[in-house]
Design an enzyme around this catalytic site. Sequence first.
Site, PDB file in Angstrom:
ATOM      1  CG  ASP A   1      -0.246  -2.374  -3.543  1.00  0.00           C
ATOM      2  OD1 ASP A   1       0.737  -2.497  -4.305  1.00  0.00           O
ATOM      3  OD2 ASP A   1      -1.302  -3.031  -3.692  1.00  0.00           O
TER       4      ASP A   1
ATOM      5  CG  HIS B   1       9.266   0.672  -7.113  1.00  0.00           C
ATOM      6  ND1 HIS B   1       8.119   0.263  -6.477  1.00  0.00           N
ATOM      7  CD2 HIS B   1       9.466  -0.219  -8.129  1.00  0.00           C
ATOM      8  CE1 HIS B   1       7.641  -0.827  -7.081  1.00  0.00           C
ATOM      9  NE2 HIS B   1       8.438  -1.139  -8.089  1.00  0.00           N
TER      10      HIS B   1
ATOM     11  CG  LEU C   1       8.558   5.745  14.721  1.00  0.00           C
ATOM     12  CD1 LEU C   1       7.091   5.516  15.066  1.00  0.00           C
ATOM     13  CD2 LEU C   1       8.682   6.427  13.352  1.00  0.00           C
TER      14      LEU C   1
END
Length: 256
Positions: free
Chosen positions: A33, A50, A144
Amino acid sequence: MLKRLFSKRDTSASIRTDAIPSALPRHVAIIMDGNGRWAKGQGLLRTAGHAQGVEVLHDIVQTASDIGLEVLTVYAFSTENWKRPAVEVDFLMQLFSTYLDKELQGMHENNVRIRFIGRMDELSPLLQEKTANAEALMRENTGLRFNIAVNYGSQDELLRTVRKLAAEVKAGAILPEDITAETMEEHLDTAGLPPVDLVIRTSGDQRMSNFLLWQAAYAEFYFTEKNWPDFTPEDFVEALQVFAGRDRRFGGLPRS
Ligand code: IPE
Ligand code: IPE
Ligand code: MG
């Protein structure tokens, strides 16, 4: 000893291996965020935040993979984020598409296994194709487990789960009393993944914003004032260190 981490923006980015706690969480979830606030602070458009956020995501995925984390889930776009202006939504969808184009091969070479959670069926046909291809490409990878939540909302996920189970009951496949925590989990978008151990949220807000409400039932929380575009691999490792010092009780008694 220094461990060099590959980073497109700053090849000197490094973390000390002795800074990595031995007791790692199995599953870390990140609410990325503060992109808009970061951009505003720089006198830029929200979209620039972004774009910068995607660069940070690259570094954090690389770090998570390097240190041997088992599962990383990031919140990229919520079911509520459609409320934003169309230009911003369009930009985010385009960014998601170019992110996949740019990052997929490198992640695949790092043995990362990607998965998408959320309502993929509401995305553009092109994105649906790209995400499905990405999952197929990396399905056999054993490194991962990297999950990206796109058009994801926990309440939406739970509703879809309840509807699937209700349909099974209606069809006579199961009885209502067969519905357990395990059957719920098997029907969530995160089926097969361990519960979330640690939720990291950047930018100072302290809320879940409809992210992994079931899965994070006993998660530890780590909040930082830093906006996501300023978050570094060192900050990520610091969150892991804080987690290692937490006393998790799961409703039981304190350790001492
Ligand atoms: C997080 O940053 C990214 C998404 C929600 C897509 P924001 O865009 O929410 O940035 P702020 O919180 O408005 O600063
Ligand atoms: C949460 O951030 C969603 C993502 C990071 C993708 P928001 O910025 O949408 O959350 P609120 O509206 O501040 O709770
Ligand atoms: Mg926000």
